[in-house]
Write a protein that holds these residues in place. Structure first.
Motif, PDB file in Angstrom:
ATOM      1  N   HIS A 226      31.920   4.585  -3.728  1.00 41.06           N
ATOM      2  CA  HIS A 226      31.826   5.951  -4.242  1.00 41.06           C
ATOM      3  C   HIS A 226      31.648   6.881  -3.055  1.00 41.06           C
ATOM      4  CE1 HIS A 226      31.217   4.366  -8.330  1.00 41.06           C
ATOM      5  NE2 HIS A 226      30.404   3.489  -7.759  1.00 41.06           N
ATOM      6  N   GLY A 227      32.419   7.952  -3.032  1.00 43.46           N
ATOM      7  CA  GLY A 227      32.287   8.929  -1.959  1.00 43.46           C
ATOM      8  C   GLY A 227      33.352   8.781  -0.884  1.00 43.46           C
ATOM      9  N   GLU A 228      33.273   9.668   0.092  1.00 40.72           N
ATOM     10  CA  GLU A 228      34.258   9.723   1.169  1.00 40.72           C
ATOM     11  C   GLU A 228      34.068   8.576   2.156  1.00 40.72           C
ATOM     12  OE1 GLU A 228      36.706  11.936   1.533  1.00 40.72           O
ATOM     13  OE2 GLU A 228      36.165  13.133  -0.233  1.00 40.72           O
ATOM     14  N   PRO A 229      35.162   8.066   2.726  1.00 39.29           N
ATOM     15  CA  PRO A 229      35.016   7.118   3.837  1.00 39.29           C
ATOM     16  C   PRO A 229      34.200   7.725   4.976  1.00 39.29           C
ATOM     17  CG  PRO A 229      37.277   7.133   3.039  1.00 39.29           C
ATOM     18  CD  PRO A 229      36.580   8.282   2.358  1.00 39.29           C
ATOM     19  N   TRP A 230      33.516   6.836   5.683  1.00 40.27           N
ATOM     20  CA  TRP A 230      32.644   7.229   6.795  1.00 40.27           C
ATOM     21  C   TRP A 230      33.243   6.688   8.080  1.00 40.27           C
ATOM     22  CZ3 TRP A 230      28.266  10.112   7.441  1.00 40.27           C
ATOM     23  CH2 TRP A 230      27.519   9.895   8.602  1.00 40.27           C
ATOM     24  N   HIS A 231      33.424   7.560   9.083  1.00 39.76           N
ATOM     25  CA  HIS A 231      34.115   7.154  10.310  1.00 39.76           C
ATOM     26  C   HIS A 231      33.252   7.345  11.552  1.00 39.76           C
ATOM     27  CE1 HIS A 231      37.737   6.752   7.922  1.00 39.76           C
ATOM     28  NE2 HIS A 231      37.622   8.002   7.505  1.00 39.76           N
ATOM     29  N   THR A 232      31.939   7.409  11.382  1.00 44.90           N
ATOM     30  CA  THR A 232      31.045   7.679  12.509  1.00 44.90           C
ATOM     31  C   THR A 232      30.177   6.473  12.849  1.00 44.90           C
ATOM     32  OG1 THR A 232      30.996   9.927  11.617  1.00 44.90           O
ATOM     33  CG2 THR A 232      29.570   9.501  13.468  1.00 44.90           C
ATOM     34  N   GLY A 233      30.562   5.304  12.371  1.00 43.31           N
ATOM     35  CA  GLY A 233      29.894   4.091  12.788  1.00 43.31           C
ATOM     36  C   GLY A 233      28.834   3.583  11.835  1.00 43.31           C
ATOM     37  N   ALA A 234      28.711   2.267  11.794  1.00 45.37           N
ATOM     38  CA  ALA A 234      27.798   1.610  10.863  1.00 45.37           C
ATOM     39  C   ALA A 234      26.340   1.912  11.174  1.00 45.37           C
ATOM     40  CB  ALA A 234      28.039   0.097  10.893  1.00 45.37           C
ATOM     41  N   ALA A 235      25.980   1.924  12.441  1.00 45.11           N
ATOM     42  CA  ALA A 235      24.570   2.121  12.795  1.00 45.11           C
ATOM     43  C   ALA A 235      24.060   3.472  12.311  1.00 45.11           C
ATOM     44  CB  ALA A 235      24.386   1.982  14.306  1.00 45.11           C
ATOM     45  N   VAL A 236      24.849   4.519  12.512  1.00 44.06           N
ATOM     46  CA  VAL A 236      24.444   5.856  12.076  1.00 44.06           C
ATOM     47  C   VAL A 236      24.317   5.897  10.559  1.00 44.06           C
ATOM     48  CG1 VAL A 236      25.119   8.287  11.974  1.00 44.06           C
ATOM     49  CG2 VAL A 236      25.473   6.981  14.085  1.00 44.06           C
ATOM     50  N   ALA A 237      25.307   5.340   9.855  1.00 37.28           N
ATOM     51  CA  ALA A 237      25.293   5.362   8.388  1.00 37.28           C
ATOM     52  C   ALA A 237      24.094   4.600   7.831  1.00 37.28           C
ATOM     53  CB  ALA A 237      26.597   4.778   7.851  1.00 37.28           C
ATOM     54  N   VAL A 238      23.825   3.444   8.391  1.00 38.14           N
ATOM     55  CA  VAL A 238      22.700   2.644   7.902  1.00 38.14           C
ATOM     56  C   VAL A 238      21.385   3.375   8.162  1.00 38.14           C
ATOM     57  CG1 VAL A 238      21.385   0.519   8.326  1.00 38.14           C
ATOM     58  CG2 VAL A 238      23.873   0.440   7.941  1.00 38.14           C
ATOM     59  N   GLY A 239      21.245   3.993   9.331  1.00 37.74           N
ATOM     60  CA  GLY A 239      20.037   4.745   9.615  1.00 37.74           C
ATOM     61  C   GLY A 239      19.824   5.873   8.613  1.00 37.74           C
ATOM     62  N   MET A 240      20.892   6.570   8.258  1.00 38.02           N
ATOM     63  CA  MET A 240      20.806   7.665   7.305  1.00 38.02           C
ATOM     64  C   MET A 240      20.461   7.139   5.906  1.00 38.02           C
ATOM     65  SD  MET A 240      23.973  10.068   8.587  1.00 38.02           S
ATOM     66  CE  MET A 240      23.706  11.315   7.331  1.00 38.02           C
ATOM     67  N   ALA A 241      21.044   6.004   5.545  1.00 33.77           N
ATOM     68  CA  ALA A 241      20.762   5.423   4.226  1.00 33.77           C
ATOM     69  C   ALA A 241      19.312   5.006   4.113  1.00 33.77           C
ATOM     70  CB  ALA A 241      21.689   4.233   3.984  1.00 33.77           C
ATOM     71  N   ARG A 242      18.780   4.441   5.171  1.00 37.44           N
ATOM     72  CA  ARG A 242      17.363   4.044   5.135  1.00 37.44           C
ATOM     73  C   ARG A 242      16.459   5.275   5.065  1.00 37.44           C
ATOM     74  NH1 ARG A 242      18.474  -0.656   9.094  1.00 37.44           N
ATOM     75  NH2 ARG A 242      18.509  -2.412   7.656  1.00 37.44           N
ATOM     76  N   GLU A 243      16.830   6.316   5.766  1.00 41.42           N
ATOM     77  CA  GLU A 243      16.032   7.539   5.726  1.00 41.42           C
ATOM     78  C   GLU A 243      16.071   8.152   4.324  1.00 41.42           C
ATOM     79  OE1 GLU A 243      15.714  11.877   7.986  1.00 41.42           O
ATOM     80  OE2 GLU A 243      17.063  10.332   8.741  1.00 41.42           O
ATOM     81  N   ALA A 244      17.226   8.116   3.672  1.00 43.78           N
ATOM     82  CA  ALA A 244      17.350   8.655   2.320  1.00 43.78           C
ATOM     83  C   ALA A 244      16.530   7.837   1.326  1.00 43.78           C
ATOM     84  CB  ALA A 244      18.814   8.696   1.908  1.00 43.78           C
ATOM     85  N   GLY A 245      16.530   6.512   1.512  1.00 42.98           N
ATOM     86  CA  GLY A 245      15.742   5.629   0.654  1.00 42.98           C
ATOM     87  C   GLY A 245      16.275   5.538  -0.762  1.00 42.98           C
ATOM     88  N   PRO A 246      15.559   4.862  -1.651  1.00 42.75           N
ATOM     89  CA  PRO A 246      16.000   4.703  -3.037  1.00 42.75           C
ATOM     90  C   PRO A 246      15.768   5.967  -3.852  1.00 42.75           C
ATOM     91  CG  PRO A 246      13.921   3.585  -2.707  1.00 42.75           C
ATOM     92  CD  PRO A 246      14.334   4.109  -1.363  1.00 42.75           C
ATOM     93  N   ALA A 247      16.553   6.151  -4.907  1.00 43.83           N
ATOM     94  CA  ALA A 247      16.396   7.301  -5.798  1.00 43.83           C
ATOM     95  C   ALA A 247      16.147   6.786  -7.216  1.00 43.83           C
ATOM     96  CB  ALA A 247      17.638   8.172  -5.782  1.00 43.83           C
TER      97      ALA A 247
END
Length: 247
Positions: A226-247
């Motif tokens: 779901h959502g747009e493809p991400w082209h800025t690397g796995a490490a950045v995306a994972v860091g952002m996902a962890r910061e966002a946390g569960p909803a």
């Protein structure tokens, strides 16, 4: 509906905020996830726009077996005799795609997150209540390539469901993340890298832990369910996902 080469030789079909992917290989095409029931025609159109025929489609791989990823699976099996691959822990869910574990009541989310209402309405209009189950064949084995066009490697990324798998294509610098990591949460309307809300996630703690497998690939391209493809690397995306946390 068709977005070509969101990573080399990987093409996105998107509709109603739900994504599936066609992987081109030397010996044909692999479809990753099967969208909603009204994906039938868009998938056929995409195959032809890419210069292929339906007979070039050799396999369906399910990252997981929620109803919005199984939509046309049964029809593909009936019409094309297509083999379906999924982790062994997804086989029951593939047969019964509405009987999935989730941490929080789904009904609360449209009330708390009204900006998700148009997304959920789109999913409903795409046939969310008309999905028929299917029987996968050989199970996906983590750490192994799948013998299908593109030879994607299986990453166990459980948590969203108990057998959720992402697909790593190292030569294409890409991971098809399914719903292990998305850039749009259909239940909250929030964007950016994150895990899916508890309305559709079985174990958010495990889902966050499973992001390690995605980060370890160091892939440039992350292709979510779901959502747009991400082209800025796995490490950045994972860091952002962890910061966002569960909803």
């Amino acid at each position: 509906m068709l977005h070509r080469d969101v990573a080399p030789g990987i093409h996105l079909i998107t509709r109603h905020s739900v994504n599936c992917y066609l992987i081109e290989g030397d010996d044909g095409l692999t479809l990753v996830d099967a969208g909603l029931p009204d994906f039938w025609r868009p998938i056929g159109v995409a195959i032809r726009e890419l210069g292929h025929s339906p007979e070039d489609l050799k396999a369906l791989v399910l990252t997981h077996a929620h109803f919005d990823h199984v939509g046309v699976a049964r029809r593909l099996v009936d019409r094309l005799g297509l083999p379906v691959y999924a982790h062994a822990k997804e086989h029951f869910l593939a047969r019964h795609p509405y009987r999935y574990a989730h941490e929080k009541p789904i009904a609360l989310y449209p009330i708390r997150h009204p900006r998700a209402l148009p997304i959920l309405a789109g999913v409903l209009s795409g046939g969310a209540f008309a999905v028929r189950g299917t029987d996968p064949g050989e199970p996906l084995l983590p750490g192994r390539p799948i013998p299908v066009p593109g030879d994607p490697q299986v990453l166990l990324t459980d948590g969203h469901t108990y057998g959720h798998c992402a697909l790593h294509l190292p030569e294409r610098d890409a991971v098809i993340t399914g719903d292990a990591l998305v850039t749009l949460d259909p239940y909250t309307g929030r964007t950016g890298p994150r895990i899916v809300a508890g309305a559709a996630t079985a174990d958010s703690v495990q889902a966050l832990k499973s992001l390690d497998a995605i980060a370890a690939t160091n892939a440039r391209h992350l292709l979510p369910g779901h959502g747009e493809p991400w082209h800025t690397g796995a490490a950045v995306a994972v860091g952002m996902a962890r910061e966002a946390g569960p909803a």
